[in-house]
Design an enzyme around this catalytic site. Structure first.
Site, PDB file in Angstrom:
ATOM      1  N   PHE A  42      -3.653   6.405   1.309  1.00  0.00           N
ATOM      2  CA  PHE A  42      -5.034   6.592   1.748  1.00  0.00           C
ATOM      3  C   PHE A  42      -5.688   5.264   2.124  1.00  0.00           C
ATOM      4  CE2 PHE A  42      -5.893  10.873  -0.502  1.00  0.00           C
ATOM      5  CZ  PHE A  42      -5.839  11.561   0.698  1.00  0.00           C
ATOM      6  N   GLU A  92      -4.494   2.705   3.704  1.00  0.00           N
ATOM      7  CA  GLU A  92      -4.233   2.357   5.098  1.00  0.00           C
ATOM      8  C   GLU A  92      -4.940   3.315   6.047  1.00  0.00           C
ATOM      9  OE1 GLU A  92      -0.341   1.219   6.260  1.00  0.00           O
ATOM     10  OE2 GLU A  92       0.050   0.107   4.413  1.00  0.00           O
ATOM     11  N   GLU A  93      -5.048   4.582   5.652  1.00  0.00           N
ATOM     12  CA  GLU A  93      -5.796   5.540   6.469  1.00  0.00           C
ATOM     13  C   GLU A  93      -7.257   5.124   6.589  1.00  0.00           C
ATOM     14  OE1 GLU A  93      -7.006  10.302   6.553  1.00  0.00           O
ATOM     15  OE2 GLU A  93      -5.429   9.593   5.216  1.00  0.00           O
ATOM     16  N   ARG A  94      -7.836   4.697   5.487  1.00  0.00           N
ATOM     17  CA  ARG A  94      -9.252   4.317   5.493  1.00  0.00           C
ATOM     18  C   ARG A  94      -9.482   3.001   6.214  1.00  0.00           C
ATOM     19  NH1 ARG A  94      -9.590   6.797  -0.647  1.00  0.00           N
ATOM     20  NH2 ARG A  94      -9.672   8.958   0.100  1.00  0.00           N
TER      21      ARG A  94
END
Length: 381
Positions: free
Chosen positions: A238, A240-242
């Site tokens: 998450f 890296e997603e954010r």
């Protein structure tokens, strides 16, 4: 963070690719409500854009995450949100856990072709009754010999209609909710998978699906890392997603601000341009200032992430800020376009619709606040 000539060259190269291979077709893909991910990803894979921070052993460039963040920002040049979101799923959402924790065999089988652009990946976490509350998901995988049989469903899956595999978070035991989950790679042509298209108010060129799994059989070797550590792996993923959302945001908003400057400079009312009204140009200056503040926060977080630090709090702050600021920027800019801003085909109305999602997907604003307050030591729970 110190930007090098290599950072600038990567950004310029990706911008050139976008202008030649993506933006001329955006209107067509938006109308079709899907973009040709296999075609676009293959071209990107050939140019090395899909494995920037991944290991060269599996086809990546082996650069640090700052280069990934620079590429994420450059995706803001795309004239819609949906295509960039589909790319981001491939690079920053479906593959980080696989790249970090997968066996060599699993990475050669699924990560390498994803980096090369030969396949499309997707990530399966959200369910109809478990969105931001990841611990409450119900999809299960039970062992049968050397395989898992997977039963359940996943909701709002980006790339879900055309993906070749899904990195799926499932329950693999009856233990505590944070210790009973595993990430498993499931080929999407497996018997027992049913797909249903979900229509949205924005991100039109991104295909979104609800997926159903009815005793889908996959080998246990498709599990990423250790059984029961899926929740931890997903929380790491998450981040890296954010950071992807936060890094892309400033360029997206600058494009909106610049287009609004050009439109209001040309548009005349009461004997002068709309832009010449102080309320307009002062407001645009305020918005640009906020964008620069977000960029500073984001790359501060990226710098710390590259240094190996836990950036959960900073990434959550950046994700919260980019979601809220995109809503503010798009709403303010649309207002200055007047009636033209409310027309479906206008670029600002597309951005208004597309980027409303940022405050919901990848962890809603309220979840980001929960994470931040917990890490500040001020949450009552």
């Amino acid at each position: 963070m110190q930007f090098t000539q290599e950072h600038r060259e990567l950004s310029a190269s990706l911008k050139k690719f976008i202008e030649a291979e993506i933006n001329p077709y955006v209107d067509e893909w938006e109308e079709a409500e899907i973009f040709p991910a296999h075609d676009v990803f293959k071209k990107m894979g050939n140019m090395g854009f899909l494995g920037i921070s991944k290991s060269p052993k599996f086809g990546g460039s082996g650069l640090d995450y700052s280069y990934e963040a620079i590429a994420s920002e450059a995706l803001g040049y795309i004239a819609c949100g949906g295509v960039a979101m589909g790319i981001g799923v491939q690079t920053n959402m479906a593959t980080p856990a696989l790249a970090r924790n997968g066996s060599d065999a699993l990475r050669h089988e699924f990560l390498t072709p994803a980096i090369q652009g030969d396949v499309v990946g997707c990530i399966g976490v959200t369910e109809a009754e478990a969105g931001s509350d990841v611990a409450s998901l119900k999809t299960t995988a039970r062992k049968v010999g050397d395989d898992y049989l997977i039963t359940g469903s996943k909701m709002y899956i980006t790339n879900g209609l055309q993906a070749d595999w899904i990195c799926c978070l499932v329950n693999t035991s009856d233990g505590p909710a944070h210790k009973n989950k595993s990430l498993i790679i499931i080929p999407m042509d497996s018997p027992g998978i049913t797909k249903h298209k979900i229509r949205k108010i924005g991100m039109m060129s991104s295909d979104t699906a609800q997926l159903f799994f009815d005793d889908v059989r996959v080998p246990q070797r498709n599990r990423i890392g250790d059984e029961g550590k899926g929740f931890i792996y997903q929380m790491q993923q998450f981040q890296e997603e954010r950071l992807f959302a936060a890094a892309r945001g400033p360029r997206v908003m600058e494009e909106a601000i610049n287009e609004t400057i050009e439109y209001t400079r040309q548009r005349k009312a009461f004997g002068k341009s709309i832009l010449d009204n102080q309320v307009v140009h002062y407001r645009l200056a305020e918005l640009q200032t906020e964008v620069e503040a977000l960029r500073a926060l984001t790359f501060h977080a990226v710098e710390r992430y590259v240094a190996g630090e836990d950036v959960t709090k900073l990434a959550s702050m950046a994700k919260l800020k980019v979601g809220r600021l995109q809503r503010e920027v798009m709403d303010s800019c649309l207002q200055y376009w007047g009636g033209q801003g409310y027309v479906w085909e206008s670029s600002i109305s597309r951005r208004f619709r597309d980027f409303r999602l940022t405050s919901i997907g990848g962890g809603a604003d309220e979840v980001m606040l929960k994470v931040i307050t917990k890490l500040m030591g001020i949450s009552p729970n």
